[in-house]
Structures are given as structure tokens and as C-alpha cells.
Design an enzyme around this catalytic site. Structure first.
Site, PDB file in Angstrom:
ATOM      1  N   ASP A 144     -16.306 -51.074 -24.451  1.00  0.00           N
ATOM      2  CA  ASP A 144     -16.688 -49.695 -24.936  1.00  0.00           C
ATOM      3  C   ASP A 144     -17.548 -49.182 -23.987  1.00  0.00           C
ATOM      4  O   ASP A 144     -18.039 -47.708 -24.184  1.00  0.00           O
ATOM      5  CB  ASP A 144     -17.420 -49.982 -26.432  1.00  0.00           C
ATOM      6  CG  ASP A 144     -16.386 -50.164 -27.461  1.00  0.00           C
ATOM      7  OD1 ASP A 144     -15.189 -49.948 -27.111  1.00  0.00           O
ATOM      8  OD2 ASP A 144     -16.587 -51.137 -28.264  1.00  0.00           O
ATOM      9  N   MET A 190      -9.252 -47.216 -27.564  1.00  0.00           N
ATOM     10  CA  MET A 190     -10.374 -48.162 -28.300  1.00  0.00           C
ATOM     11  C   MET A 190     -11.647 -47.010 -28.054  1.00  0.00           C
ATOM     12  O   MET A 190     -11.746 -46.422 -27.112  1.00  0.00           O
ATOM     13  CB  MET A 190     -10.503 -49.548 -27.512  1.00  0.00           C
ATOM     14  CG  MET A 190      -9.562 -50.318 -28.077  1.00  0.00           C
ATOM     15  SD  MET A 190      -9.928 -52.109 -27.215  1.00  0.00           S
ATOM     16  CE  MET A 190      -8.744 -53.106 -28.206  1.00  0.00           C
TER      17      MET A 190
END
Length: 419
Positions: A144, A190
């Protein structure tokens, strides 16, 4: 200096390069035999420490440990298990210290993201209160890219390279079929709160009008009317539209487009299916034929397309974690520092966990275009060095070779502990 043992564990979602960090930690430990005796790994992350389910890494050959550098996944098992509040669940933390005492573990290396940084910090603080000399070092990892202080997070560069490559390749497919078939392609990536991975899709297009034509970031509130207008304009001008959407895309009020209604072990909302949700809106509003795809595990497991920069940085922070521990540093994390942009140069510095635990780094607003659908040149300049270079794994019989570990278990010395 007396010799003591080390403990290493992996936490949270794995990456294409987390094992490269493991390789760095283990190799550095093996090169310090006067201070570090055995290296143990937690089977399935911190759960392995709580349940005294330890792996004797000492029994693995140098060749097997070296092969971790080109093996995706989490070689020792990872977990999504967040230790509860230390004041109300003190027994969990005390259990960790008991296990470390029983196996003479004085070095704790925890490889993960923001939640594991918090765990690492709490374990360090409790060991100090209990008078047990434990050195706790957090090894950064998250696709991330939302860890603070570090310029970027190991694991992100390889996902960015995979998404940028996949976006470019899929775009050629759509472009070749759009006259008589699919008009819209949606790629879900994601990124719960930060749009770094979605932004990486923007690297696929270099000239005006090249796909992706639309990036949907968590940082920009979703406006259905504006998105549909953009899709329609793209199809009109180019014959097709390619969209990269973050799983964390949300409305103005903070509601996720694809909230599945559940939470994971870390307390985060479970997200599922923003791509089909968005594709359904497009069909309903514009009537275009569409295809959608979810990169899911593929994006974080694609070691065959890893960024060389990412592999080198993941390995470097693993080694530096041991250097910090042996220097007596505690509650720290090795962080990547960008020294120069062109040529791209970096090194590894140390950062205090108190400034990292439970913090998230979001994309700066100047990385997103004014209309909210593209990346800016500043973002491109930041991302581009992170995907540079190839570090192909060795192949055998047409498939990538991966590490084969013995994963020998350590004899237990304590009573059973129930999670």
C-alpha cells in the site's frame, strides 16, 4: 558480547519481496555469530510466537536462504492478527516475553506494515517494563506504500511495476477489439485508503490520450456523474476507455463503493468487488459492453515481474534491521531515503517506531490532477524510479524456481497458550 537468539516473523498481506527482507535479516544474523546464535521464525507470524510455534531457521542451508530473495509469498507463514490493547490484554504481551525468555531470544524482527509497527513498539515497551532485555526492530513491508517517514515501502515498487505493465498490455487488447466488442475495461487494484497502487497504473500511458483514461483514487470522492461523463468522452474520442480503480474508492460521505459489510482481524472494512460495481454503473448509465478484472493476489505475488529497485531495497532494510539491533538501537525501523531524483539514489536511515505505528501516508494532492482522474508529473517523477530494473528469478522447466525450506519446528518448553 554474549550470544543470544533472534526471532523473525512476517505480518499481514505478503508481497513479492518480503522474503527478500527475510533473506537480508537471516544472512546478516548468520554473519554475526558472536552476538547471534540461532535464528527462529514465527510460524504464521506473531501467532507463532504466542503459541510457541517456532521454526528453526538455523537448519536451513545457505542456498535455501539465498533462494528466498527470488521467492514470493511469506516463506514462514504470515497472519492477520492484531494484538489487542496492552492494558486490557496484557497477558498476550507477557506471553510473548515468556516465549522469548524460554528460548533466549533477545532480538525481535517484525516484518510488516503499520499495524505490526505498533505491535513491535508495544512489545518493546513491555519488555522494558518487565526488565527483559529485548531489542525490537520493525522491518518495513506493505504494497500500500502508506508507511510514514520511509520514502517508499518495500513491496510497493513491484506491485507498481505489475499494475503499470498489466494496464498497458490490457489496454492494447481492448484497443484492438473496441470497434466491434468491448468498449470499457476496469482494473481493480489494492489500496484501501491510499491510492498509490492505482496511481502506478497511470505510468502505463506516457502521451496525451493514452490509457488509462481514468484513475479512481480513494483520496478523491467518487462522483458518478463526473465519472460517467469522462468514460463517455473517452469512448467518443478513442473508441474505448480503460479505468484503474482502487478498492478503496469511496463516496463523499466516506462510504466505500464496494463495502462488503465485514471487517478483517485488524478491524478494517472488508472490501470486495469495486470493479464489477463500477462496470455495472457504466452498463446501466451508458450501455457500453465492458470487461473487468481484479488484480488481487496476482499483483503482490508477481515475483517474475518484480522491480529490481524494490528487491534491492527489501533486502537492504532486512540487513539494516540487524545492523541497528546489534548497535543497540531499539524500537526503530530502517527507512528508505531518496537522496536524489536524477540520477535516482537512495540509502537506508533509521526511524523511531513511535512516529510510524498506526500512521498512514496518503498521496499528496499535487500527485493527482486537478480533475481528480490522472496523475501529475510530480507523481510520475516519484513513481518511475521505483519500478526500474528487472530481477528475474531463475527458471526451471519453464517455471520460476522458489525456495524449498525444511521448516523444522523447535521443541516447546511452555504450557499451551490459547489465543
Amino acid at each position: 558480547m554474549a550470544q543470544h537468539n533472534a526471532f523473525y516473523a512476517q505480518s499481514g498481506g505478503v508481497t513479492a519481496v518480503i522474503n527478500a527482507s527475510a533473506c537480508g535479516v537471516i544472512q546478516a544474523c548468520r554473519q554475526a555469530p558472536e552476538q547471534i546464535g540461532k535464528v527462529y521464525a514465527g510460524h504464521n507470524g506473531i501467532i507463532g510466537a504466542l503459541t510457541e510455534d517456532l521454526i528453526d531457521v538455523t537448519q536451513e542451508s545457505d542456498e535455501a536462504i539465498g533462494a528466498l530473495r527470488h521467492t514470493p509469498g511469506g516463506a514462514f507463514g504470515s497472519c492477520r492478527y492484531k494484538l489487542k490493547d496492552i492494558d486490557t490484554h496484557r497477558a498476550q504481551y507477557e506471553r510473548l516475553i515468556e516465549v522469548f525468555k524460554a528460548h533466549d531470544i533477545r532480538y525481535f524482527f517484525y516484518n510488516g506494515g503499520g499495524d505490526s509497527a505498533d505491535t513491535c513498539l508495544k512489545v518493546s515497551q513491555l519488555s522494558e517494563k518487565l526488565g527483559y532485555p529485548l531489542t525490537a526492530i520493525h522491518v518495513p513491508k506493505t504494497v500500500d506504500n502508506d508507511l510514514p517517514i520511509t520514502d517508499n515501502s518495500p513491496g510497493f515498487g513491484s506491485v507498481a511495476k505489475y499494475i503499470a505493465t498489466s494496464t498497458r498490455e490490457a489496454s492494447l487488447d481492448i484497443a484492438s477489439m473496441c470497434a466491434t466488442s468491448t468498449k470499457v475495461f476496469v482494473l481493480e487494484v489494492m489500496g484501501r485508503h491510499a491510492g498509490w497502487i492505482a496511481a502506478a497504473g497511470g505510468l502505463a500511458g506516457e502521451a496525451e490520450g493514452e490509457p488509462p483514461h481514468l484513475i479512481i483514487f480513494p483520496e478523491v470522492a467518487f462522483n458518478r456523474k463526473a465519472v460517467m461523463a469522462r468514460v463517455e468522452e473517452s469512448v467518443k474520442n478513442h473508441g474505448y476507455c480503460v479505468i484503474v480503480v482502487s478498492e478503496g474508492a469511496r463516496y463523499e460521505d466516506g462510504t466505500f463503493l464496494a463495502d462488503a459489510g465485514n471487517t478483517d482481524a485488524f478491524g478494517h472494512r472488508q472490501l470486495g468487488g469495486v470493479a464489477p460495481t463500477l462496470a455495472g454503473m457504466i452498463k446501466q448509465d451508458l450501455g457500453y459492453k465492458y470487461h473487468w478484472a481484479v488484480a488481487d493476489y496476482l499483483q503482490r505475488a508477481a515475483r517474475h515481474l518484480a522491480s529490481k529497485t524494490d528487491v534491492e531495497q527489501a533486502y537492504a532494510v532486512g540487513r539494516e534491521a540487524v545492523t541497528l539491533a546489534l548497535a543497540g538501537k531499539n524500537s526503530m525501523m530502517p527507512a528508505i531515503r531518496r537522496i536524489s531524483q536524477s540520477p535516482y539514489q537512495w540509502d537506508v536511515i533509521s526511524a523511531p517506531l513511535a512516529q510510524i505505528a498506526n500512521q498512514e501516508k496518503f498521496m499528496p494532492r499535487d500527485f493527482i490532477s486537478e480533475n481528480g482522474f490522472e496523475i501529475t508529473q510530480a507523481c510520475r517523477d516519484y513513481l518511475s524510479p521505483l519500478i526500474q530494473g528487472e530481477d528475474f528469478p531463475p527458471f526451471e522447466n519453464g517455471l520460476p524456481k522458489v525456495a524449498k525450506l525444511k521448516l523444522a519446528k523447535v521443541d516447546k518448553k511452555l504450557p499451551v497458550f490459547t489465543l
